[in-house]
Design an enzyme around this catalytic site. Structure first.
Site, PDB file in Angstrom:
ATOM      1  N   ASP A 233      -2.641  -1.622   9.729  1.00  0.00           N
ATOM      2  CA  ASP A 233      -2.691  -1.690   8.263  1.00  0.00           C
ATOM      3  C   ASP A 233      -3.192  -3.040   7.747  1.00  0.00           C
ATOM      4  O   ASP A 233      -3.341  -3.215   6.538  1.00  0.00           O
ATOM      5  CB  ASP A 233      -1.290  -1.449   7.670  1.00  0.00           C
TER       6      ASP A 233
ATOM      7  N   LYS B  36       0.847  -1.207   0.000  1.00  0.00           N
ATOM      8  CA  LYS B  36       0.000   0.000   0.000  1.00  0.00           C
ATOM      9  C   LYS B  36       0.872   1.242   0.000  1.00  0.00           C
ATOM     10  O   LYS B  36       2.023   1.227   0.440  1.00  0.00           O
ATOM     11  CB  LYS B  36      -0.950   0.029   1.210  1.00  0.00           C
TER      12      LYS B  36
ATOM     13  N   GLY C   2       4.825  -6.196   6.248  1.00  0.00           N
ATOM     14  CA  GLY C   2       4.529  -7.143   7.328  1.00  0.00           C
ATOM     15  C   GLY C   2       3.023  -7.305   7.512  1.00  0.00           C
ATOM     16  O   GLY C   2       2.514  -8.418   7.679  1.00  0.00           O
TER      17      GLY C   2
HETATM   18  P1  ATP Z   1       4.319  -0.198   8.465  1.00  0.00           P
HETATM   19  O1  ATP Z   1       4.243   0.969   7.546  1.00  0.00           O
HETATM   20  O2  ATP Z   1       3.149  -1.157   8.391  1.00  0.00           O
HETATM   21  O3  ATP Z   1       4.712   0.068   9.879  1.00  0.00           O
HETATM   22  P2  ATP Z   1       6.612  -0.909   6.982  1.00  0.00           P
HETATM   23  O4  ATP Z   1       6.050  -1.136   5.641  1.00  0.00           O
HETATM   24  O5  ATP Z   1       7.371   0.358   7.181  1.00  0.00           O
HETATM   25  O6  ATP Z   1       5.516  -1.102   8.040  1.00  0.00           O
HETATM   26  P3  ATP Z   1       7.344  -3.656   7.270  1.00  0.00           P
HETATM   27  O7  ATP Z   1       7.929  -4.157   5.996  1.00  0.00           O
HETATM   28  O8  ATP Z   1       5.975  -4.073   7.612  1.00  0.00           O
HETATM   29  O9  ATP Z   1       7.525  -2.081   7.338  1.00  0.00           O
HETATM   30  O10 ATP Z   1       8.353  -4.050   8.430  1.00  0.00           O
HETATM   31  C1  ATP Z   1       8.395  -3.421   9.702  1.00  0.00           C
HETATM   32  C2  ATP Z   1       9.155  -4.343  10.649  1.00  0.00           C
HETATM   33  O11 ATP Z   1       8.269  -5.428  10.953  1.00  0.00           O
HETATM   34  C3  ATP Z   1      10.384  -4.960  10.035  1.00  0.00           C
HETATM   35  O12 ATP Z   1      11.529  -4.255  10.363  1.00  0.00           O
HETATM   36  C4  ATP Z   1      10.413  -6.365  10.618  1.00  0.00           C
HETATM   37  O13 ATP Z   1      11.291  -6.426  11.708  1.00  0.00           O
HETATM   38  C5  ATP Z   1       9.002  -6.622  11.156  1.00  0.00           C
HETATM   39  N1  ATP Z   1       8.255  -7.700  10.463  1.00  0.00           N
HETATM   40  C6  ATP Z   1       7.496  -8.631  11.073  1.00  0.00           C
HETATM   41  N2  ATP Z   1       6.927  -9.456  10.178  1.00  0.00           N
HETATM   42  C7  ATP Z   1       7.311  -9.041   8.969  1.00  0.00           C
HETATM   43  C8  ATP Z   1       7.050  -9.490   7.643  1.00  0.00           C
HETATM   44  N3  ATP Z   1       6.261 -10.537   7.391  1.00  0.00           N
HETATM   45  N4  ATP Z   1       7.592  -8.812   6.633  1.00  0.00           N
HETATM   46  C9  ATP Z   1       8.375  -7.731   6.873  1.00  0.00           C
HETATM   47  N5  ATP Z   1       8.669  -7.287   8.101  1.00  0.00           N
HETATM   48  C10 ATP Z   1       8.158  -7.915   9.145  1.00  0.00           C
END
Ligand code: ATP
Length: 306
Positions: A141, A16, A107
Site C-alpha cells: 500500500d 486510504k 503504517g
Molecule cells: P494494512 O491495511 O496496510 O495492512 P492497516 O491499516 O490495517 O494496515 P496499520 O495501521 O498499517 O494497519 O497497522 C498494521 C500493523 O503495523 C500495526 O498493528 C502495527 O503493529 C504495525 N505498524 C508498523 N508501523 C506502523 C505505523 N507507522 N503506524 C501504524 N502501525 C504500524
C-alpha cells in the site's frame, strides 16, 4: 526542497479506503493476486523528520504502534539511506490520526511520508517513479500513499495507475471499530472460508471504473465491494451491527475498508455525511465516527508547526 527552520521536514499523508478489492485464490508462493481501486481520504498522519544523533521513531495520538526499526517509517528511512547511500540518523515523530490496524493503511502511509520527508531533508534528486519503486519494496500500500487520488492497484496492490473519473468529491463516514484486525489473519480467514464453502466475490472492476467516470454517488454505491469483508466479519462479528446500523441510517452503501475493521459508509453529499455521522455516533455500534472526503493528494511536504 530545503528543511524548515530547526532542520525539520513535515509530511502530511492520507489514509486510504478500497472502493473495490478483489482477491485471487492463494498462490503456491503464499501470496494472493489482487485488483483494487484505492481512494485517498482527508484523514491524515503528519510525520515530522529531523536530523538526530541517533535513529528514533515515536508516535503521538495512538498506542500500540511499534518504535524504531519495527515501525514501517523507520524501515523506510533505513531503506532509502541504503538505496541512495545518502542521509544520516533521523528522529521521526508521527502525529497519528489514521486508525491503527484499521484497514486504512496507516503504517504504509507513514512509510510513504518518511520517504518523501527524508528525500527532501537529504536533498535527494529522485523522481516520483524512483521513490515509488522503493515504496513498493516496503509494502503493497506504500506506493499508493505516495500518489494519492483515486487509483487502480494490481499485483499485490503495489502497481498503481490513476483512474479516469469525474471531478467530483465522494463523501464518507468512517465507523472506527474497537481494536484492530491483522491483515495476514484476515487473508488467512478468507482462505479458510473459501476452502470450506462458497464465499461471495465482488463484481468486475470495470463497473467501479465506469461509476467513477459517471461520478454520481448512487452509481458508485451500486458497485463498491470488498472480497475481504466476509473474512473480517467472521473474525469480528460485531461489524455486522455496524453495517446494519449504517444501512438503517440511510447510507448509500457501507463496506469494510481493506482488511477492516473500519467501515466506510458512502453518502450523497457533505450534509448527508454530517447527519449520518451524528446518528451513527448515538447508536453505540463503533468506537468513534469520522466524516471524510476523497480523493485527496498523496504524501506531501507541509510547513512544520512552530
Ligand atoms: P494494512 O491495511 O496496510 O495492512 P492497516 O491499516 O490495517 O494496515 P496499520 O495501521 O498499517 O494497519 O497497522 C498494521 C500493523 O503495523 C500495526 O498493528 C502495527 O503493529 C504495525 N505498524 C508498523 N508501523 C506502523 C505505523 N507507522 N503506524 C501504524 N502501525 C504500524
Amino acid at each position: 526542497m530545503t528543511a524548515d527552520r530547526g532542520g525539520s521536514i513535515t509530511v502530511r499523508v492520507p489514509a486510504k479506503i478500497n472502493l473495490h478489492l478483489s482477491i485471487g485464490d492463494l498462490r503456491p508462493d503464499g501470496y494472493h493476486d489482487l485488483v483494487t481501486v484505492f481512494q485517498a481520504l482527508d484523514l491524515y498522519d503528519d510525520v515530522q523528520i529531523s536530523p538526530a544523533a541517533r535513529m528514533s521513531v515515536t508516535t503521538i495520538g495512538a498506542t500500540g504502534v511499534p518504535t524504531g526499526l519495527k515501525n514501517l517509517a523507520g524501515k523506510a528511512a533505513k531503506l532509502l539511506a541504503t538505496r541512495t547511500g545518502a542521509g544520516g540518523p533521523v528522529a521521526i515523530r508521527i502525529h497519528k490520526q489514521i486508525p491503527v490496524a484499521g484497514g486504512m493503511a496507516g503504517g504504509s502511509a507513514d512509510a510513504a511520508a518518511t520517504l518523501v520527508g527524508c528525500a527532501a531533508l537529504w536533498d535527494l534528486d529522485l523522481t516520483r517513479q524512483e521513490l515509488g519503486e522503493i515504496a513498493g519494496e516496503l509494502g503493497s500500500d506504500v506506493p499508493f500513499a505516495l500518489a494519492g487520488g483515486t487509483a487502480v492497484g494490481t499485483g499485490r496492490g503495489e502497481k498503481i495507475a490513476p483512474v479516469l473519473r469525474a471531478g467530483n468529491t465522494q463523501h464518507w463516514v468512517l465507523a472506527v471499530a474497537d481494536g484492530g484486525l491483522s491483515t495476514p489473519e484476515v487473508f488467512a480467514e478468507l482462505d479458510r472460508l473459501r476452502a470450506v464453502g462458497e464465499v461471495p466475490r465482488v463484481g468486475p472492476v470495470d463497473e467501479v471504473l465506469a461509476a467513477l467516470v459517471d461520478g454520481s454517488a448512487a452509481a458508485l454505491a451500486d458497485v463498491i465491494g470488498n472480497d475481504l469483508q466476509a473474512a473480517a466479519i467472521s473474525l469480528q462479528p460485531g461489524l455486522r451491527r455496524t453495517l446494519h446500523a449504517a444501512s438503517q441510517e440511510g447510507a448509500l452503501a457501507a463496506i469494510v475498508s481493506g482488511s477492516g475493521p473500519t467501515i466506510a459508509i458512502l453518502c450523497q453529499d457533505a450534509d448527508h455525511a454530517a447527519g449520518l455521522a451524528v446518528e451513527l455516533a448515538g447508536r453505540d455500534v463503533c468506537r468513534s465516527v469520522r466524516v471524510a472526503r476523497g480523493p485527496v493528494h498523496g504524501a506531501r511536504v507541509v510547513p512544520t508547526p512552530v
